[in-house]
Structures are given as structure tokens and as C-alpha cells.
Design an enzyme around this catalytic site. Structure first.
Site, PDB file in Angstrom:
ATOM      1  N   TYR A 163       0.830  -1.215   0.000  1.00 54.76           N
ATOM      2  CA  TYR A 163       0.000   0.000   0.000  1.00 54.76           C
ATOM      3  C   TYR A 163       0.862   1.263   0.000  1.00 54.76           C
ATOM      4  O   TYR A 163       0.653   2.175  -0.803  1.00 54.76           O
ATOM      5  CB  TYR A 163      -0.927  -0.020   1.219  1.00 54.76           C
ATOM      6  CG  TYR A 163      -1.785   1.219   1.343  1.00 54.76           C
ATOM      7  CD1 TYR A 163      -2.824   1.452   0.444  1.00 54.76           C
ATOM      8  CD2 TYR A 163      -1.558   2.164   2.354  1.00 54.76           C
ATOM      9  CE1 TYR A 163      -3.617   2.589   0.542  1.00 54.76           C
ATOM     10  CE2 TYR A 163      -2.343   3.298   2.472  1.00 54.76           C
ATOM     11  CZ  TYR A 163      -3.373   3.509   1.561  1.00 54.76           C
ATOM     12  OH  TYR A 163      -4.146   4.645   1.656  1.00 54.76           O
ATOM     13  N   LYS A 167       1.191   4.160  -3.095  1.00 52.77           N
ATOM     14  CA  LYS A 167       0.861   5.595  -2.986  1.00 52.77           C
ATOM     15  C   LYS A 167       2.105   6.464  -3.208  1.00 52.77           C
ATOM     16  O   LYS A 167       1.995   7.596  -3.686  1.00 52.77           O
ATOM     17  CB  LYS A 167       0.224   5.884  -1.626  1.00 52.77           C
ATOM     18  CG  LYS A 167      -1.158   5.234  -1.434  1.00 52.77           C
ATOM     19  CD  LYS A 167      -2.264   5.870  -2.279  1.00 52.77           C
ATOM     20  CE  LYS A 167      -3.642   5.321  -1.912  1.00 52.77           C
ATOM     21  NZ  LYS A 167      -4.743   5.947  -2.647  1.00 52.77           N
TER      22      LYS A 167
HETATM   23  P1  NAP Z   1     -13.380   2.947   1.344  1.00 51.93           P
HETATM   24  O1  NAP Z   1     -14.500   3.404   2.208  1.00 51.93           O
HETATM   25  O2  NAP Z   1     -12.929   1.539   1.406  1.00 51.93           O
HETATM   26  O3  NAP Z   1     -13.752   3.314  -0.164  1.00 51.93           O
HETATM   27  C1  NAP Z   1     -12.929   2.919  -1.223  1.00 51.93           C
HETATM   28  C2  NAP Z   1     -13.672   3.159  -2.511  1.00 51.93           C
HETATM   29  O4  NAP Z   1     -12.826   2.741  -3.603  1.00 51.93           O
HETATM   30  C3  NAP Z   1     -14.961   2.332  -2.612  1.00 51.93           C
HETATM   31  O5  NAP Z   1     -15.939   3.086  -3.274  1.00 51.93           O
HETATM   32  C4  NAP Z   1     -14.517   1.156  -3.470  1.00 51.93           C
HETATM   33  O6  NAP Z   1     -15.584   0.542  -4.171  1.00 51.93           O
HETATM   34  C5  NAP Z   1     -13.603   1.902  -4.434  1.00 51.93           C
HETATM   35  N1  NAP Z   1     -12.796   1.004  -5.244  1.00 51.93           N
HETATM   36  C6  NAP Z   1     -11.921   0.058  -4.860  1.00 51.93           C
HETATM   37  N2  NAP Z   1     -11.422  -0.580  -5.933  1.00 51.93           N
HETATM   38  C7  NAP Z   1     -12.008  -0.014  -7.029  1.00 51.93           C
HETATM   39  C8  NAP Z   1     -11.923  -0.231  -8.417  1.00 51.93           C
HETATM   40  N3  NAP Z   1     -11.142  -1.183  -8.943  1.00 51.93           N
HETATM   41  N4  NAP Z   1     -12.637   0.559  -9.239  1.00 51.93           N
HETATM   42  C9  NAP Z   1     -13.437   1.520  -8.738  1.00 51.93           C
HETATM   43  N5  NAP Z   1     -13.594   1.750  -7.431  1.00 51.93           N
HETATM   44  C10 NAP Z   1     -12.879   0.998  -6.586  1.00 51.93           C
HETATM   45  O7  NAP Z   1     -12.055   3.799   1.618  1.00 51.93           O
HETATM   46  P2  NAP Z   1     -11.811   5.360   1.925  1.00 51.93           P
HETATM   47  O8  NAP Z   1     -11.263   5.460   3.296  1.00 51.93           O
HETATM   48  O9  NAP Z   1     -12.979   6.160   1.543  1.00 51.93           O
HETATM   49  O10 NAP Z   1     -10.594   5.612   0.929  1.00 51.93           O
HETATM   50  C11 NAP Z   1     -10.665   6.438  -0.200  1.00 51.93           C
HETATM   51  C12 NAP Z   1      -9.246   6.815  -0.606  1.00 51.93           C
HETATM   52  O11 NAP Z   1      -8.596   7.486   0.468  1.00 51.93           O
HETATM   53  C13 NAP Z   1      -8.355   5.611  -0.956  1.00 51.93           C
HETATM   54  O12 NAP Z   1      -7.572   5.933  -2.088  1.00 51.93           O
HETATM   55  C14 NAP Z   1      -7.458   5.466   0.273  1.00 51.93           C
HETATM   56  O13 NAP Z   1      -6.205   4.905  -0.050  1.00 51.93           O
HETATM   57  C15 NAP Z   1      -7.319   6.926   0.677  1.00 51.93           C
HETATM   58  N6  NAP Z   1      -6.933   7.146   2.084  1.00 51.93           N
HETATM   59  C16 NAP Z   1      -7.774   6.753   3.094  1.00 51.93           C
HETATM   60  C17 NAP Z   1      -7.400   6.992   4.409  1.00 51.93           C
HETATM   61  C18 NAP Z   1      -8.289   6.619   5.553  1.00 51.93           C
HETATM   62  O14 NAP Z   1      -7.841   6.774   6.722  1.00 51.93           O
HETATM   63  N7  NAP Z   1      -9.516   6.153   5.335  1.00 51.93           N
HETATM   64  C19 NAP Z   1      -6.163   7.613   4.686  1.00 51.93           C
HETATM   65  C20 NAP Z   1      -5.331   7.972   3.643  1.00 51.93           C
HETATM   66  C21 NAP Z   1      -5.735   7.754   2.333  1.00 51.93           C
HETATM   67  P3  NAP Z   1     -16.372  -0.755  -3.591  1.00 51.93           P
HETATM   68  O15 NAP Z   1     -17.418  -0.242  -2.653  1.00 51.93           O
HETATM   69  O16 NAP Z   1     -16.931  -1.404  -4.814  1.00 51.93           O
HETATM   70  O17 NAP Z   1     -15.342  -1.617  -2.897  1.00 51.93           O
END
Ligand code: NAP
Length: 245
Positions: A163, A167
Site C-alpha cells: 500500500y 501511494k
Molecule cells: P473505502 O471506504 O474503502 O472506499 C474505497 C472506494 O474505492 C470504494 O468506493 C470502493 O468501491 C472503491 N474502489 C476500490 N477498488 C475499485 C476499483 N477497482 N474501481 C473503482 N472503485 C474501486 O475507503 P476510503 O477510506 O474512503 O478511501 C478512499 C481513498 O482514500 C483511498 O484511495 C485510500 O487509499 C485513501 N486514504 C484513506 C485513508 C483513511 O484513513 N480512510 C487515509 C489515507 C488515504 P467498492 O465499494 O466497490 O469496494
């Protein structure tokens, strides 16, 4: 009306980004690999009064899906002003550099790196039709080489090698893309949303999805004087105690 596309917008941070862009007067495509899930999200937003949203099927790892999404946006709006590359996966936890196989890296990179490259390149033609195109790549402070190499800082673990490296690659793609677009009106930046309570973290975190989305849309709405080719993280300097993200 300006148009935005948010990938992975059926839930979590992406859904909140879509809502806030809509609140700011944009027409927002809710990218969702499962169209039903995207439509449910769009219905939820419409019920809350945000009617300028529409679900669009978009699996960032599927070239046909990307092309179909591009064609649909081209037909319906003809241009795109904002692209938020938000879709991302972790690949599971405790990814050891000694033991995690390249299959895990490939899976994570397919979404977090190659998916961003493919979606961005496909949408460029539409973005170029905007007067002020903006791209925000959703990254993480966990990708910082400086922070991860600082062994005195236990809050930046090196336990998620697939991961974190995906990134880090995304950050470098962001910088290269911004550089190649430097003589245009494009602004391209990478933003860490903060440690956010979503499915991704098992609802652990110091930020709400609303706060995370605010950090992201700030760089989607920057004017011509705003930065490009930069990485931004406002929550993480210094890192919250025991923060793994
Ligand atoms: P999340 O709730 O797990 O949402 C992830 C989203 O990405 C979901 O809509 C998922 O769809 C979608 N996704 C995954 N694989 C995909 C694909 N092949 N094509 C299209 N959509 C896809 O996670 P989140 O926390 O909102 O994360 C969003 C972003 O923020 C990510 O890039 C993550 O790395 C980044 N981020 C998050 C955090 C944190 O603390 N949460 C911190 C730093 C960075 P499905 O519902 O179909 O699985």
C-alpha cells in the site's frame, strides 16, 4: 455548470467528496465499479437535496469500463473540469517487505497506480476542454519516504509495504503529470485526507469523512494561483498518536 468525476464515490471519502462538490454547484459523476451501489449513493444524495449527481459505472482496473465512462461523459457533458482519483485499496494489513508476495503488490498497484494512470489518460481529452482543469489524487502520508524512514517516529509504520509503495508511486506520477502540464491551466496535486473513519480503516481514525473530503475538495477548487505538482497533508504534521495511516 462545471462537471466533476469522483472514482470510488459510492461510499466513504469519495461519497463525501461527491456531496461537497455538488454542494459547491458542480454536476458530479459518482464513479462506482458496482453501478447499483453508485445508484444507491446517488439516490441518497438526491434525497438529501443534492440532485446534480449521477452514478456512472467505473471500475478503474477495467479498460473497457474506463472507456465507456469517458464516452458517456463526452456524450452528456462534452468536457470535464475536475477529476478526483479517489478509488483505492489497502491489500490487507501487515504487509511485510520480507514476506508479502508480488501478487499482493500487483493487486494493489492495479487499483492505486495503474487505475489512476488509465483513468487520468482516458479523461485528459475531456479535461483539456475545461478552462481550469483540476486533478486531485488521493494519497496518504504513509507514502512519505522521509516520514517512513524516520525510525524515531513510531507513528509512521513501515508495515504496509504494498500500500505504502503504491501511494509513493502515485505521488511521483502526480509530480510528473503536473510537470508535463506546467504550461497549461491544469492543476494536479496529491492530497492525504487524514486518518479517516471509513470501511478502509474499520472505522478507526481521527477524522470524519466530511473533514477528509474538505481537505480534498480544497485542491479541486483552487484558482489559477493555486499550487500544482505538490503533496498536501494537513492532519499529519505531526502525526496523531498511534496513527497507522
Ligand atoms: P473505502 O471506504 O474503502 O472506499 C474505497 C472506494 O474505492 C470504494 O468506493 C470502493 O468501491 C472503491 N474502489 C476500490 N477498488 C475499485 C476499483 N477497482 N474501481 C473503482 N472503485 C474501486 O475507503 P476510503 O477510506 O474512503 O478511501 C478512499 C481513498 O482514500 C483511498 O484511495 C485510500 O487509499 C485513501 N486514504 C484513506 C485513508 C483513511 O484513513 N480512510 C487515509 C489515507 C488515504 P467498492 O465499494 O466497490 O469496494
Amino acid at each position: 455548470m462545471k462537471t466533476a468525476l469522483v472514482t470510488g464515490a459510492n461510499k466513504g471519502i469519495g461519497l463525501e467528496v461527491a456531496k461537497q462538490l455538488s454542494q459547491n454547484g458542480l454536476f458530479v459523476y459518482i464513479g462506482s465499479r458496482n453501478l447499483n451501489s453508485g445508484q444507491d449513493a446517488a439516490k441518497k444524495l438526491s434525497a438529501e437535496g443534492f440532485e446534480n449527481v449521477k452514478a456512472i459505472q467505473l471500475d478503474v482496473t477495467d479498460p473497457q469500463s474506463i472507456q465507456a465512462a469517458k464516452n458517456l461523459i463526452a456524450t452528456e457533458t462534452g468536457s470535464l473540469d475536475i477529476l478526483i482519483n479517489n478509488a483505492g485499496i489497502s491489500g490487507g494489513f501487515q504487509q511485510s517487505a520480507l514476506a508479502t508476495g508480488s501478487d499482493v503488490f500487483k493487486t494493489v498497484y492495479e487499483t492505486n497506480v495503474f487505475g489512476v494512470v488509465d483513468v487520468t489518460q482516458a479523461m485528459l481529452e475531456l479535461l483539456k476542454k475545461s478552462e481550469e482543469p483540476r486533478i486531485v489524487n488521493v494519497s496518504t502520508s504513509m507514502a512519505s519516504l522521509n516520514l517512513a524512514a524516520d525510525l524515531s517516529n513510531a507513528n509512521y509504520p513501515t508495515r504496509y509495504v504494498a500500500y505504502q509503495s503504491s501511494k509513493a508511486a502515485l505521488n511521483m506520477y502526480t509530480i510528473n503529470l503536473a510537470y508535463e502540464l506546467r504550461d497549461t491551466t491544469f492543476k494536479v496535486n496529491a492530497v492525504c485526507p487524514g486518518w479517516t473513519k471509513t470501511d478502509f480503516t474499520g472505522y478507526q481514525g481521527t477524522s470524519t469523512a466530511e473533514e477528509a473530503a474538505q481537505r480534498i475538495i480544497k485542491f479541486a477548487l483552487i484558482d489559477k494561483h493555486g499550487p500544482t505538482g505538490q503533496f498536501f497533508s494537513e492532519e499529519y504534521f505531526p502525526a496523531p498518536a498511534n496513527c497507522p495511516w
